[in-house]
Design a protein around this motif. Structure first.
Motif, PDB file in Angstrom:
ATOM      1  N   PHE A   8       0.791  -1.220   0.000  1.00 18.25           N
ATOM      2  CA  PHE A   8       0.000   0.000   0.000  1.00 18.25           C
ATOM      3  C   PHE A   8       0.825   1.273   0.000  1.00 18.25           C
ATOM      4  CE2 PHE A   8      -2.630  -3.130   2.396  1.00 18.25           C
ATOM      5  CZ  PHE A   8      -3.515  -3.368   1.381  1.00 18.25           C
ATOM      6  N   GLY A   9       2.111   1.176   0.184  1.00 16.01           N
ATOM      7  CA  GLY A   9       2.951   2.355   0.273  1.00 16.01           C
ATOM      8  C   GLY A   9       3.043   2.815   1.709  1.00 16.01           C
ATOM      9  N   SER A  10       3.849   3.805   1.929  1.00 18.18           N
ATOM     10  CA  SER A  10       4.074   4.333   3.260  1.00 18.18           C
ATOM     11  C   SER A  10       3.883   5.835   3.241  1.00 18.18           C
ATOM     12  CB  SER A  10       5.502   3.993   3.705  1.00 18.18           C
ATOM     13  OG  SER A  10       5.860   4.745   4.834  1.00 18.18           O
ATOM     14  N   SER A  11       3.309   6.383   4.296  1.00 15.49           N
ATOM     15  CA  SER A  11       3.154   7.830   4.350  1.00 15.49           C
ATOM     16  C   SER A  11       4.508   8.510   4.477  1.00 15.49           C
ATOM     17  CB  SER A  11       2.236   8.239   5.507  1.00 15.49           C
ATOM     18  OG  SER A  11       2.805   7.877   6.732  1.00 15.49           O
ATOM     19  N   GLU A  12       5.561   7.749   4.728  1.00 15.80           N
ATOM     20  CA  GLU A  12       6.899   8.307   4.802  1.00 15.80           C
ATOM     21  C   GLU A  12       7.513   8.496   3.422  1.00 15.80           C
ATOM     22  OE1 GLU A  12       9.123   5.788   7.379  1.00 15.80           O
ATOM     23  OE2 GLU A  12       7.774   6.116   9.061  1.00 15.80           O
ATOM     24  N   GLU A  13       6.883   7.932   2.386  1.00 22.87           N
ATOM     25  CA  GLU A  13       7.398   8.118   1.031  1.00 22.87           C
ATOM     26  C   GLU A  13       7.243   9.571   0.661  1.00 22.87           C
ATOM     27  OE1 GLU A  13       5.131   5.555  -1.432  1.00 22.87           O
ATOM     28  OE2 GLU A  13       5.965   3.738  -0.566  1.00 22.87           O
ATOM     29  N   LYS A  14       8.317  10.216   0.242  1.00 24.94           N
ATOM     30  CA  LYS A  14       8.266  11.636  -0.056  1.00 24.94           C
ATOM     31  C   LYS A  14       8.136  11.919  -1.536  1.00 24.94           C
ATOM     32  CE  LYS A  14       8.694  12.930   4.163  1.00 24.94           C
ATOM     33  NZ  LYS A  14       7.513  13.112   4.899  1.00 24.94           N
ATOM     34  N   LYS A  15       8.432  10.960  -2.392  1.00 28.50           N
ATOM     35  CA  LYS A  15       8.269  11.215  -3.816  1.00 28.50           C
ATOM     36  C   LYS A  15       7.801   9.960  -4.508  1.00 28.50           C
ATOM     37  CE  LYS A  15      12.548  10.551  -6.233  1.00 28.50           C
ATOM     38  NZ  LYS A  15      13.688  11.101  -6.858  1.00 28.50           N
ATOM     39  N   THR A  51      -1.773   6.917   0.891  1.00 31.79           N
ATOM     40  CA  THR A  51      -0.793   5.832   0.904  1.00 31.79           C
ATOM     41  C   THR A  51      -1.284   4.625   1.696  1.00 31.79           C
ATOM     42  OG1 THR A  51       0.282   6.880   2.799  1.00 31.79           O
ATOM     43  CG2 THR A  51       1.176   7.376   0.609  1.00 31.79           C
ATOM     44  N   ARG A  52      -2.431   4.736   2.330  1.00 32.87           N
ATOM     45  CA  ARG A  52      -2.991   3.625   3.113  1.00 32.87           C
ATOM     46  C   ARG A  52      -4.122   2.897   2.401  1.00 32.87           C
ATOM     47  NH1 ARG A  52      -3.558   6.899   8.736  1.00 32.87           N
ATOM     48  NH2 ARG A  52      -1.345   7.285   9.051  1.00 32.87           N
ATOM     49  N   CYS A  53      -4.364   3.253   1.155  1.00 36.10           N
ATOM     50  CA  CYS A  53      -5.546   2.736   0.469  1.00 36.10           C
ATOM     51  C   CYS A  53      -5.164   2.021  -0.825  1.00 36.10           C
ATOM     52  CB  CYS A  53      -6.488   3.895   0.175  1.00 36.10           C
ATOM     53  SG  CYS A  53      -7.932   3.457  -0.795  1.00 36.10           S
ATOM     54  N   SER A  54      -5.566   0.791  -0.953  1.00 37.16           N
ATOM     55  CA  SER A  54      -5.254   0.025  -2.167  1.00 37.16           C
ATOM     56  C   SER A  54      -6.000   0.570  -3.387  1.00 37.16           C
ATOM     57  CB  SER A  54      -5.571  -1.456  -1.966  1.00 37.16           C
ATOM     58  OG  SER A  54      -6.943  -1.633  -1.674  1.00 37.16           O
ATOM     59  N   ILE A  55      -7.193   1.103  -3.191  1.00 37.04           N
ATOM     60  CA  ILE A  55      -7.936   1.697  -4.301  1.00 37.04           C
ATOM     61  C   ILE A  55      -7.194   2.926  -4.826  1.00 37.04           C
ATOM     62  CG2 ILE A  55     -10.078   2.907  -4.932  1.00 37.04           C
ATOM     63  CD1 ILE A  55     -11.495   1.021  -2.903  1.00 37.04           C
ATOM     64  N   PHE A  58      -4.185   1.781  -6.849  1.00 37.16           N
ATOM     65  CA  PHE A  58      -4.606   1.306  -8.165  1.00 37.16           C
ATOM     66  C   PHE A  58      -4.946   2.484  -9.085  1.00 37.16           C
ATOM     67  CE2 PHE A  58      -7.903   0.028 -11.158  1.00 37.16           C
ATOM     68  CZ  PHE A  58      -7.248  -0.997 -11.829  1.00 37.16           C
ATOM     69  N   ALA A  59      -5.703   3.448  -8.578  1.00 45.01           N
ATOM     70  CA  ALA A  59      -6.087   4.611  -9.386  1.00 45.01           C
ATOM     71  C   ALA A  59      -4.855   5.404  -9.816  1.00 45.01           C
ATOM     72  CB  ALA A  59      -7.048   5.505  -8.609  1.00 45.01           C
ATOM     73  N   LEU A  60      -3.890   5.531  -8.928  1.00 43.20           N
ATOM     74  CA  LEU A  60      -2.655   6.240  -9.259  1.00 43.20           C
ATOM     75  C   LEU A  60      -1.900   5.532 -10.377  1.00 43.20           C
ATOM     76  CD1 LEU A  60      -0.461   8.377  -8.768  1.00 43.20           C
ATOM     77  CD2 LEU A  60       0.424   6.890  -6.942  1.00 43.20           C
ATOM     78  N   HIS A 117     -11.830   7.993  -7.239  1.00 42.53           N
ATOM     79  CA  HIS A 117     -11.862   6.541  -7.307  1.00 42.53           C
ATOM     80  C   HIS A 117     -11.727   6.035  -8.747  1.00 42.53           C
ATOM     81  CE1 HIS A 117     -13.534   7.612  -3.383  1.00 42.53           C
ATOM     82  NE2 HIS A 117     -12.976   6.479  -2.971  1.00 42.53           N
ATOM     83  N   SER A 118     -12.605   5.170  -9.193  1.00 42.80           N
ATOM     84  CA  SER A 118     -12.487   4.566 -10.524  1.00 42.80           C
ATOM     85  C   SER A 118     -12.848   5.534 -11.649  1.00 42.80           C
ATOM     86  CB  SER A 118     -13.358   3.309 -10.625  1.00 42.80           C
ATOM     87  OG  SER A 118     -14.714   3.654 -10.443  1.00 42.80           O
ATOM     88  N   ASP A 119     -13.365   6.710 -11.321  1.00 42.46           N
ATOM     89  CA  ASP A 119     -13.680   7.712 -12.345  1.00 42.46           C
ATOM     90  C   ASP A 119     -12.453   8.513 -12.776  1.00 42.46           C
ATOM     91  OD1 ASP A 119     -16.350   6.990 -12.456  1.00 42.46           O
ATOM     92  OD2 ASP A 119     -16.943   8.449 -10.932  1.00 42.46           O
TER      93      ASP A 119
END
Length: 129
Positions: A8-15, A51-55, A58-60, A117-119
């Motif tokens: 899911f990534g981490s909120s510590e990711e800065k870029k 960064t805590r959301c799988s949706i 995916f959208a990103l 979201h998916s839109d």
């Protein structure tokens, strides 16, 4: 790195890495004033990502794969977990309901398009330029 951060990534990711989009990190409230001014010359896209959301992840990835607006739009990336105050001010300033993930297009200081979201679709963004 934990299994959750790798998924899911981490909120510590800065870029954002590995992207063909030249993301501009959106990290402080002063940048919103700059965005309003800059949007009078060139459209601005803001991608709000959790960064805590799988949706959201995916959208990103879907958006990044479809994106082909390198010189037509400046693209800002907001980690809304890390910069919640910026996310809240975006909703207030541009008069949009907060969503995550969310894509906004800012022209002449106003949000002229937002999707969540998916839109979220890079092709739809092109049509609104």
């Amino acid at each position: 790195m934990s299994i959750f951060n790798s998924l899911f990534g981490s909120s510590e990711e800065k870029k954002v890495t590995g992207s063909k989009i030249n993301w501009i990190p959106l990290t402080n409230l002063d940048q919103l004033n700059e965005i309003v001014v800059l949007s009078n010359e060139k459209p601005i896209a803001i991608f709000k990502h959790s960064t805590r959301c799988s949706i959201s992840r995916f959208a990103l990835k879907q958006f990044e794969n479809e994106y082909a607006l390198e010189d037509k739009v400046d693209a800002y990336f907001l980690d809304l977990i890390e910069y919640r105050d910026v996310s809240n001010e975006i909703a207030n300033r541009f008069q949009v309901v907060h969503q995550s993930p969310q894509l906004l297009l800012i022209k002449n200081g106003q949000s002229v398009y937002d999707a969540s979201h998916s839109d979220i679709d890079a092709g739809d963004l092109v049509e609104r330029l």
